[in-house]
Design a protein around this motif. Structure first.
Motif, PDB file in Angstrom:
ATOM      1  N   CYS A 248       0.785  -1.235   0.000  1.00  0.00           N
ATOM      2  CA  CYS A 248       0.000   0.000   0.000  1.00  0.00           C
ATOM      3  C   CYS A 248       0.817   1.285   0.000  1.00  0.00           C
ATOM      4  O   CYS A 248       0.710   2.076   0.945  1.00  0.00           O
ATOM      5  CB  CYS A 248      -0.940   0.048   1.191  1.00  0.00           C
ATOM      6  N   GLY A 249       1.590   1.504  -0.996  1.00  0.00           N
ATOM      7  CA  GLY A 249       2.244   2.807  -1.082  1.00  0.00           C
ATOM      8  C   GLY A 249       3.637   2.703  -1.634  1.00  0.00           C
ATOM      9  O   GLY A 249       4.122   1.616  -1.939  1.00  0.00           O
ATOM     10  N   GLU A 253       7.019   6.692   1.202  1.00  0.00           N
ATOM     11  CA  GLU A 253       5.852   7.246   1.884  1.00  0.00           C
ATOM     12  C   GLU A 253       5.274   6.265   2.897  1.00  0.00           C
ATOM     13  O   GLU A 253       5.639   6.307   4.057  1.00  0.00           O
ATOM     14  CB  GLU A 253       4.831   7.747   0.867  1.00  0.00           C
ATOM     15  N   GLY A 254       4.420   5.363   2.482  1.00  0.00           N
ATOM     16  CA  GLY A 254       3.851   4.482   3.508  1.00  0.00           C
ATOM     17  C   GLY A 254       3.892   3.022   3.127  1.00  0.00           C
ATOM     18  O   GLY A 254       3.061   2.239   3.561  1.00  0.00           O
ATOM     19  N   ALA A 450      10.076   7.499  -4.523  1.00  0.00           N
ATOM     20  CA  ALA A 450       9.051   8.422  -4.061  1.00  0.00           C
ATOM     21  C   ALA A 450       7.685   8.116  -4.652  1.00  0.00           C
ATOM     22  O   ALA A 450       6.670   8.350  -4.007  1.00  0.00           O
ATOM     23  CB  ALA A 450       9.462   9.851  -4.413  1.00  0.00           C
TER      24      ALA A 450
ATOM     25  N   ALA B 130      -0.960   7.260   6.162  1.00  0.00           N
ATOM     26  CA  ALA B 130       0.097   7.437   5.174  1.00  0.00           C
ATOM     27  C   ALA B 130      -0.043   6.459   4.020  1.00  0.00           C
ATOM     28  O   ALA B 130       0.287   6.777   2.889  1.00  0.00           O
ATOM     29  CB  ALA B 130       1.461   7.268   5.821  1.00  0.00           C
ATOM     30  N   SER B 131      -0.518   5.240   4.289  1.00  0.00           N
ATOM     31  CA  SER B 131      -0.544   4.207   3.241  1.00  0.00           C
ATOM     32  C   SER B 131      -1.811   4.300   2.406  1.00  0.00           C
ATOM     33  O   SER B 131      -2.868   4.707   2.906  1.00  0.00           O
ATOM     34  CB  SER B 131      -0.448   2.828   3.872  1.00  0.00           C
ATOM     35  N   TYR B 132      -1.677   3.904   1.152  1.00  0.00           N
ATOM     36  CA  TYR B 132      -2.828   3.914   0.238  1.00  0.00           C
ATOM     37  C   TYR B 132      -3.666   2.661   0.433  1.00  0.00           C
ATOM     38  O   TYR B 132      -3.502   1.675  -0.279  1.00  0.00           O
ATOM     39  CB  TYR B 132      -2.344   3.961  -1.208  1.00  0.00           C
ATOM     40  N   GLU B 273      -2.267  14.124  -8.052  1.00  0.00           N
ATOM     41  CA  GLU B 273      -1.427  13.512  -7.038  1.00  0.00           C
ATOM     42  C   GLU B 273      -0.703  14.598  -6.253  1.00  0.00           C
ATOM     43  O   GLU B 273      -0.435  14.446  -5.067  1.00  0.00           O
ATOM     44  CB  GLU B 273      -0.430  12.578  -7.742  1.00  0.00           C
ATOM     45  N   MET B 482       0.450   7.681  12.088  1.00  0.00           N
ATOM     46  CA  MET B 482       1.467   7.605  11.042  1.00  0.00           C
ATOM     47  C   MET B 482       1.017   8.448   9.849  1.00  0.00           C
ATOM     48  O   MET B 482       0.000   8.167   9.218  1.00  0.00           O
ATOM     49  CB  MET B 482       1.637   6.146  10.633  1.00  0.00           C
ATOM     50  N   THR B 484       2.747  11.128   6.464  1.00  0.00           N
ATOM     51  CA  THR B 484       3.989  11.323   5.708  1.00  0.00           C
ATOM     52  C   THR B 484       3.963  12.653   4.972  1.00  0.00           C
ATOM     53  O   THR B 484       2.885  13.171   4.651  1.00  0.00           O
ATOM     54  CB  THR B 484       4.207  10.171   4.705  1.00  0.00           C
ATOM     55  N   ARG B 485       5.157  13.207   4.755  1.00  0.00           N
ATOM     56  CA  ARG B 485       5.257  14.314   3.823  1.00  0.00           C
ATOM     57  C   ARG B 485       5.067  13.756   2.426  1.00  0.00           C
ATOM     58  O   ARG B 485       5.364  12.602   2.187  1.00  0.00           O
ATOM     59  CB  ARG B 485       6.662  14.922   3.891  1.00  0.00           C
ATOM     60  N   ALA B 486       4.581  14.586   1.516  1.00  0.00           N
ATOM     61  CA  ALA B 486       4.560  14.150   0.122  1.00  0.00           C
ATOM     62  C   ALA B 486       6.003  14.182  -0.350  1.00  0.00           C
ATOM     63  O   ALA B 486       6.615  15.242  -0.386  1.00  0.00           O
ATOM     64  CB  ALA B 486       3.700  15.082  -0.703  1.00  0.00           C
ATOM     65  N   LYS B 487       6.566  13.021  -0.686  1.00  0.00           N
ATOM     66  CA  LYS B 487       7.976  12.965  -1.068  1.00  0.00           C
ATOM     67  C   LYS B 487       8.110  13.401  -2.522  1.00  0.00           C
ATOM     68  O   LYS B 487       7.337  12.969  -3.373  1.00  0.00           O
ATOM     69  CB  LYS B 487       8.529  11.556  -0.870  1.00  0.00           C
ATOM     70  N   LYS B 502       0.868  14.766   3.153  1.00  0.00           N
ATOM     71  CA  LYS B 502      -0.174  14.087   2.376  1.00  0.00           C
ATOM     72  C   LYS B 502      -0.865  13.061   3.271  1.00  0.00           C
ATOM     73  O   LYS B 502      -0.233  12.099   3.708  1.00  0.00           O
ATOM     74  CB  LYS B 502       0.457  13.401   1.163  1.00  0.00           C
TER      75      LYS B 502
END
Lengths: 648, 531
Positions: A248-249, A253-254, A450, B130-132, B273, B482, B484-487, B502
């Protein structure tokens, strides 16, 4: 066509079963390991592919069962259709460069076909092109509706003009039955193809619903790890339960998991480099990380036959590109002298850096890069080396560590080792290995870190499990220190050695024959034997082949476009169907259309015999034997396989 | 002296005889004579043309070997130059911030989900934003079971590209499933989501074609445009008025040049995005039909997250997906599997099967991932409540975030990813898209430049903002959330995006959990940014 008629069926099942007991000298006194139990040990009974010797197995094609039933001293843990049973220790070979021998380039080993072959090939293409244009000319006037999508209409330019798509429509469509064949099941030693027919000259392909099992000499399954059963698949199943299907990501990021960290550490050890990173797609490993290394003011020197992903990446990077003749070290040196002395075009400023990108093993030619020579050149010309080991990793070298291992070159003399997991490891994705600073910089600056999705847990597990099987797992030996009497597990890794326990997930449990590396070693020896046998066998039968004898990729030259179709079909319609890959222009030069065999450790010596026999028969029908004389007969070749392998 | 003239004459005569012997030479001579007679100027012109043709042919085609700039060196000189040359290191080492950034990447142990376990976890995890995992498909047992079933039948890898025995029946099923789900004629799957559109664009857009693209498109679209070598014109981010102006100017330019009709494409994203903004699809479609452009729409974020059952923007706006010529989505983001897809008409799909570089030259996707994606579509199709839940969570999060005065939120209220920008204390520095309305520039931006006109007014300090936001991320993690910054790839993007945090929402968390988690984030933002 006598070739289409079925040959006499090989051993039917009933006789097979009766031979089974006769052939088993240990059956009475060693009841603990009966063949049936050993065969089913790692397979689940509800699966479709499970081969337990039931009465209903149809072995008419000779693929489902080995030609000789095993006796009880032979314990096979694989399914024969996925990974062939072969216990003869003679059919093994060590993949290693003999130091002192020359490494063949490309041109100096390729015999030329007679002129009439070249001429007829050119005429074939000329004819096809003329016919195509005539059909287009007439068709546009007679049936404009069929050409509407190629013509501007309603203020829109066509998505694909008639000129751009000419090759596809008029040449490729004619041989579409060779491409995009849908399959099902495991791409192992055999593969099941979904039968299809085309009622309208390949414009539409219709699946008939039936399947045919065929001997698979086409998949990049070098070490035979494409398996639905066995230690690796079991590990993947455990992983799916523990980690799920997705992370998932993106990595930054994640989507980073501890599995990524472990797998990267293991890959670094396998390659003998300081560090490694993993990317979820092999193509993207080249196309998204090359731009992170080179840019404006840098020069990339690329072999003319490099893979499309490398070209894609270089184009994205904005660096200048120069190409040199395939695997020609003199041309490379001449080019290096020119570019370094001239500097950047027009400004003549020195280049910021020069990156030479080569492949370890070229996927269309089977040539092996002349790495020792490149390393020598590097000492003088101070360029960086990127070796794409997509095909060579796992498939070459006494320890399966690729071209550096094959030539016995320290891997760290190469700056970046790139490779994929699709081929030898039966997985997906790619890796980059290098020193720690470099890899860390790529983790942050490569496009994939990224933005691209991270590699999924099941894919990672397949990588880890298959890699650990090749390396073997180090049993934590207790070393006693002089000063104190405490016992400590030794974790030091010496390249190329077994994988330390600490680099593997704690839940990973491989069966003993994989964990001790014995099966891994046997697979490496088997692919080395099979490659050499097929290569030398074809040469002795009078075919023109390209490539290095150690290469598992064996291209057999067919030349004429029309024969490629026929070759494909004749191989597929045999008693033992064989699926092959044919490649024509534009993937190859116009006159060197070829069939490309990809040998696997999963093949047995008998499978290679089958392929050689098929080539022998078809070679006469299609007149494609234009190679060396004197030739051997097929029976000589099969009988003297061991001598053949020792040649060259 | 005379002997030389004689021998020259003899030579000329023998040459003339030899020329006469060549078949067809008489015709040539007659042609040259008559044309010279009619128009002596033409002979001169033709001679010049022939010389020019020969000159062009003789010129080397490769760059670098350019004769004018080539300096001839002795071997010894080359050796000296080679000795003198010192290349730069292959990769510059990471700077302190990059290194700490890499070290701070959260490592998930075991299963990813709404509350994962981290390798370095300071406190109990409240939520993962943070995770999709938008629709919570990552944790579905039924998907895992189907994946294991597939593994036992197909193994893991496909061991080949689609053209050479890498097309599995499950791939074809997935393609059919996607096409049916969206309502297009066909679909094609790529084995990585990120590499999908950067391969689709060069498959259709060639040199000489025209691309009109949004200035805020994501990195992979930028790369696709770059590799296509088409002519690019840019319009202001998410501004359809600007798009129309640019389309008009392109048409004007073409009429002026009387150029031929080339392929023309509008490339944009459904939900961006970079900032979570959403396009007005019906208007865009009306515009593209009116101006006769084809639309390439990247739905990598919006597919699987918006619309009643997650079909994306076309479902949200109730527009048939067939009106989008080339629709790209991601199975990795939207379906928690892997890979990407392109949906469209049969022609569009067939064309990619031999022209999409990362389709043709890459191994096909592992079977179990394709089946997981198919199963994901099934789940979305049959349970619209997941999407309702996701949208509800997004609303809850937005209610809290919109009240904060230390940040601004450029994302659309329905976007499952929520970007947070630091708001400067002075009111003149708003988010870029609102800068136009603030009256900074009345003149439109230059379409040939990717930078908008108001870029001169961008004065945020990227490094300082990145550092502040990273502090927020770490502060939130200390409190159990948890994020995250958008990297970003600083220095490689065409337009440097403003640093942001993000958030990725998920339907797996209850409304209360989302409320609690977002409040933690809000508190962390306040604590860090007010310093």
């Amino acid at each position: 066509m006598s070739l289409f008629s079925k040959r006499t069926a090989t051993s039917p099942v009933t006789s097979y079963l009766s031979a089974f007991s006769k052939n088993d000298p240990h059956a009475v006194d060693d009841e603990s390991s009966t063949p049936a139990s050993s065969l089913s040990s790692s397979t689940t009974s509800d699966s479709e592919d499970t081969v337990i010797y039931d009465d209903d197995i149809d072995n008419a094609d000779g693929l489902a069962l080995p030609p000789r039933p095993p006796n009880s001293s032979e314990v096979f843990s694989t399914v024969h259709t996925e990974f062939g049973h072969c216990s003869n220790p003679k059919y093994r070979y060590l993949s290693q460069h003999t130091s002192g021998t020359s490494i063949p380039g490309h041109d100096d080993q390729n015999p030329e076909p007679p002129y009439y072959v070249l001429l007829s090939t050119y005429i074939s293409y000329l004819l096809l092109i003329c016919l195509g244009h005539i059909r287009d000319f007439v068709g546009k006037r007679m049936r404009p509706a069929a050409y509407r999508h190629l013509m501007p209409s309603d203020g829109y330019a066509p998505l694909n003009s008639d000129f751009d798509s000419f090759y596809t429509r008029r040449l490729k469509t004619r041989m579409d039955e060779c491409f995009g064949q849908p399959v099902t099941g495991v791409a192992g030693r055999t593969i099941q193809i979904l039968d299809r027919i085309s009622p309208d000259f390949n414009h539409n392909q219709i699946l008939t619903g039936s399947r045919t099992r065929a001997l698979n000499i086409s998949s990049y399954n070098y070490l035979g790890f494409a398996q639905a059963h066995g230690g690796c698949a079991d590990a993947v199943e455990t992983c799916i339960r523990e980690h799920g299907v997705s992370t998932c990501g993106s990595r930054l990021e994640g989507g980073s998991s501890n599995l990524h960290v472990l797998a990267e550490a293991l890959v670094a050890k396998f390659m003998g480099m300081e560090d490694a990173l993993i990317s979820s797609m092999g193509f993207a490993t080249n196309s998204t990380f090359i731009p992170a290394l080179v840019g404006k003011g840098c020069l990339v020197i690329s072999d003319e036959l490099n893979h499309a992903s490398i070209r894609f990446g270089v184009r994205l990077s904005g660096a200048q590109v120069r190409m040199f003749k395939h695997n020609d070290m003199d041309a490379l040196e001449a080019l290096l002298r020119e570019v370094i002395s001239q500097g950047q075009p027009k400004t003549h400023r020195p280049w910021r850096k020069i990156l030479v990108i080569v492949e370890g093993l070229y996927s269309m030619e089977g040539t092996l890069v002349n790495l020792p020579a490149i390393i020598e050149l590097k000492k003088k010309y101070k360029f960086y080396i990127w070796v794409d080991e997509a095909h060579s990793i796992g498939a070459l070298g006494p320890h399966g560590r690729g071209v550096t291992d094959y030539f016995n070159i320290p891997p760290r003399s190469v700056d970046i080792l790139m490779g994929t997991f699709t081929k030898s490891f039966g997985s997906a994705g790619g890796y980059l290995a290098g020193n720690k600073d470099l890899i860390d910089s790529l983790r942050i600056r490569g496009h994939s870190g990224a933005y691209a999705e991270a590699m999924t847990p099941p894919v990672l597990t397949q990588v880890v499990a298959s890699m650990a099987s090749i390396m073997g797992i180090a049993t934590p030996t207790m070393t006693r220190f002089d000063s104190s009497s405490t016992l400590q597990p030794s974790e030091a890794y010496h390249h190329p050695g077994p994988a330390p326990m600490s680099t593997l997930p704690t839940w990973l449990c491989l069966p003993p024959h994989l964990a001790d590396g014995s099966e891994g070693t046997s697979r490496l020896r088997r692919i080395a034997f099979n490659s050499r046998y097929l290569h030398q066998g074809l040469i002795k039968l009078g075919f023109i082949t390209y490539g290095h004898p150690a290469s598992p990729i064996v291209p057999l030259l067919i030349f004429n476009p029309g024969k490629m179709n026929m070759f494909h079909r004749l191989m597929k319609d045999r008693q033992t169907p064989i699926v092959v890959v044919v490649v024509a222009y534009p993937a190859t030069p116009l006159v060197s259309g070829r069939v490309r065999f990809c040998v696997s450790a999963a093949h047995t010596k008998e499978d290679i015999d089958t392929i050689l026999r098929a080539c022998d028969e078809i070679g006469d029908v299609l007149d494609i034997r234009h190679g060396v004389r004197p030739r051997w007969t097929i029976d000589q070749v099969c009988a003297r396989a061991l001598d053949l392998v020792q040649l060259s | 002296m005379s002997s030389t003239t004689e021998s020259l004459n003899a030579l000329l005569a023998s040459l003339g005889q030899a020329f006469d012997k060549i078949p067809g030479s008489a015709v040539l001579v007659r042609y040259v004579k008559s044309s010279h007679q009619n128009d002596p100027g033409r002979t001169v012109l033709e001679v010049i043309l022939i010389i020019f043709a020969i000159f062009t042919l003789l010129q080397s085609r490769t760059r670098g070997n350019d004769g004018r700039h080539f300096i001839k060196f002795e071997d010894k000189e080359i050796d000296e130059l080679v000795d003198e040359w010192t290349p730069e290191p292959l990769a510059a080492p990471l700077n302190a911030f990059e290194a700490s950034d890499l070290a701070a990447v959260p490592i998930i142990v075991g299963h990813n989900g709404p509350k994962p376990t981290l390798a370095r976890q300071p406190t109990k995890m409240i939520a993962n934003l943070a995770s999709y995992n938008f629709t919570g498909l990552a944790g579905k047992e039924v998907i895992k079971e189907r994946a294991i079933e597939t593994l036992r039948k197909y193994g893991l890898g496909s061991c080949g590209p689609p053209g050479f025995y890498g097309t599995l029946d499950v791939h074809m099923t997935l393609e059919r499933d996607i096409a049916d789900f969206l309502g297009t004629e066909a679909a094609i799957i790529y084995s990585q989501g990120f590499s999908t559109i950067s391969s689709v664009i060069p498959a259709f857009c060639k040199r000489g074609d025209i691309i009109v693209a949004d200035r805020g498109v994501n990195f992979t679209i930028q790369k696709g445009i770059q590799i296509s070598r088409s002519t690019v014109r840019w319009y202001d981010h998410n501004d359809l008025k600007s798009l129309e102006d640019v389309l008009d100017s392109v048409e004007k330019e073409r009429k002026k040049r009387r150029g031929p009709l080339t392929r023309r494409f509008i490339i944009t994203e459904g939900i961006f995005e970079k900032d979570g903004a959403m396009i007005d699809l019906p208007k865009l479609i009306e515009l593209k039909y009116r101006k006769k452009y084809r639309l390439i729409l990247d739905e990598s974020i919006s597919f699987g997250t918006v619309g009643r059952t997650g079909r994306g923007l076309t479902e949200l706006y109730n527009v048939p997906a067939t009106k989008v010529d080339i629709l790209i989505g991601s199975m990795a983001n939207g379906l928690c599997a892997a890979g990407g897809f392109c949906a469209g008409s049969q022609h569009v799909i067939d064309h990619q099967q031999i022209n999409g570089p990362s389709f043709v030259y890459s191994a096909s996707m592992p079977a179990l991932l394709a089946v997981s994606a198919s199963e994901g579509i099934d789940i979305l199709r049959s349970s619209p409540s997941i999407l309702t839940k996701l949208q509800q969570n997004i609303r809850v999060a937005r209610t809290i975030l919109d009240e904060l005065d230390c940040i601004s939120v450029p994302s659309h209220p329905a976007s499952p990813i929520i970007h947070l920008h630091i708001r400067k204390p002075t009111p003149t520095l708003l988010h870029p898209s609102s800068a136009v309305s603030a009256g900074h520039s009345l003149k439109p931006s230059n379409p040939t430049s990717v930078l908008p006109r108001e870029a001169v007014n961008w004065d945020w300090d990227t490094d300082a903002e990145e550092r502040a936001l990273q502090q927020v991320v770490e502060e939130a993690l200390r409190r159990g959330v948890m994020i995250t910054r958008a990297k970003r790839l600083r220095g490689q993007e065409m337009v440097e995006a403003r640093p942001s945090i993000k958030l990725a929402l998920t339907s797996e968390l209850s409304t209360d959990e989302v409320k609690k988690a977002v409040k933690v984030v809000a508190q962390a933002l306040k604590d860090v940014l007010r310093k």
